[in-house]
Design an enzyme around this catalytic site. Structure first.
Site, short mmCIF file in Angstrom:
data_model
loop_
_atom_site.label_atom_id
_atom_site.label_comp_id
_atom_site.label_asym_id
_atom_site.label_seq_id
_atom_site.Cartn_x
_atom_site.Cartn_y
_atom_site.Cartn_z
N SER A 1 0.83 -1.21 0.00
CA SER A 1 0.00 0.00 0.00
C SER A 1 0.87 1.26 0.00
O SER A 1 2.04 1.24 0.37
CB SER A 1 -0.91 0.02 1.23
OG SER A 1 -0.16 0.24 2.41
N HIS A 2 0.27 2.34 -0.41
CA HIS A 2 0.97 3.63 -0.45
C HIS A 2 1.55 3.98 0.92
O HIS A 2 2.70 4.39 1.03
CB HIS A 2 0.02 4.73 -0.93
CG HIS A 2 0.64 6.08 -0.95
ND1 HIS A 2 1.50 6.48 -1.95
CD2 HIS A 2 0.56 7.12 -0.09
CE1 HIS A 2 1.93 7.71 -1.70
NE2 HIS A 2 1.36 8.13 -0.58
N MET A 3 0.77 3.80 1.97
CA MET A 3 1.22 4.17 3.31
C MET A 3 2.40 3.30 3.76
O MET A 3 3.33 3.79 4.39
CB MET A 3 0.07 4.08 4.31
CG MET A 3 0.38 4.68 5.65
SD MET A 3 0.93 6.41 5.67
CE MET A 3 -0.51 7.28 5.14
#
Length: 95
Positions: A49-51
């Protein structure tokens, strides 16, 4: 012992040296890293994921996508132990 910050959209609290608790986080939450949090815990997300990627880039400890049980437990605590090296997420002081 580290205080946890339950992030809400209505106000931007001081995040430096706190662990941020988010249900989910998308690229719109990149501003969090400028506030120098110690860590981030999310209910949803995964390793790609981006995070997760941003946490790795900034060297920020994170438990991304910890699921319903752990997330709900974190919503009822004031401080938490987040030790990524040992794989530990533990509430320390509950409300």
């Amino acid at each position: 012992m580290v205080n946890i910050c339950k992030l809400k959209c209505s106000a931007i609290p001081e995040l430096k040296n706190k662990i941020v608790l988010l249900e989910n986080a998308d690229p719109g939450y990149d501003w969090i890293f400028m506030k120098q949090p110690l860590g981030i815990i999310t209910k949803y997300g995964g390793v790609a994921s981006h995070m997760s990627i941003r946490c790795a880039e900034f060297g920020t400890s994170a438990a991304i996508g910890c699921g319903d049980v752990i997330y709900e437990l974190m919503t009822r605590t004031k401080s938490v132990l987040l030790d990524c090296e040992k794989g530990v997420i533990k509430p320390l002081v509950q409300f």
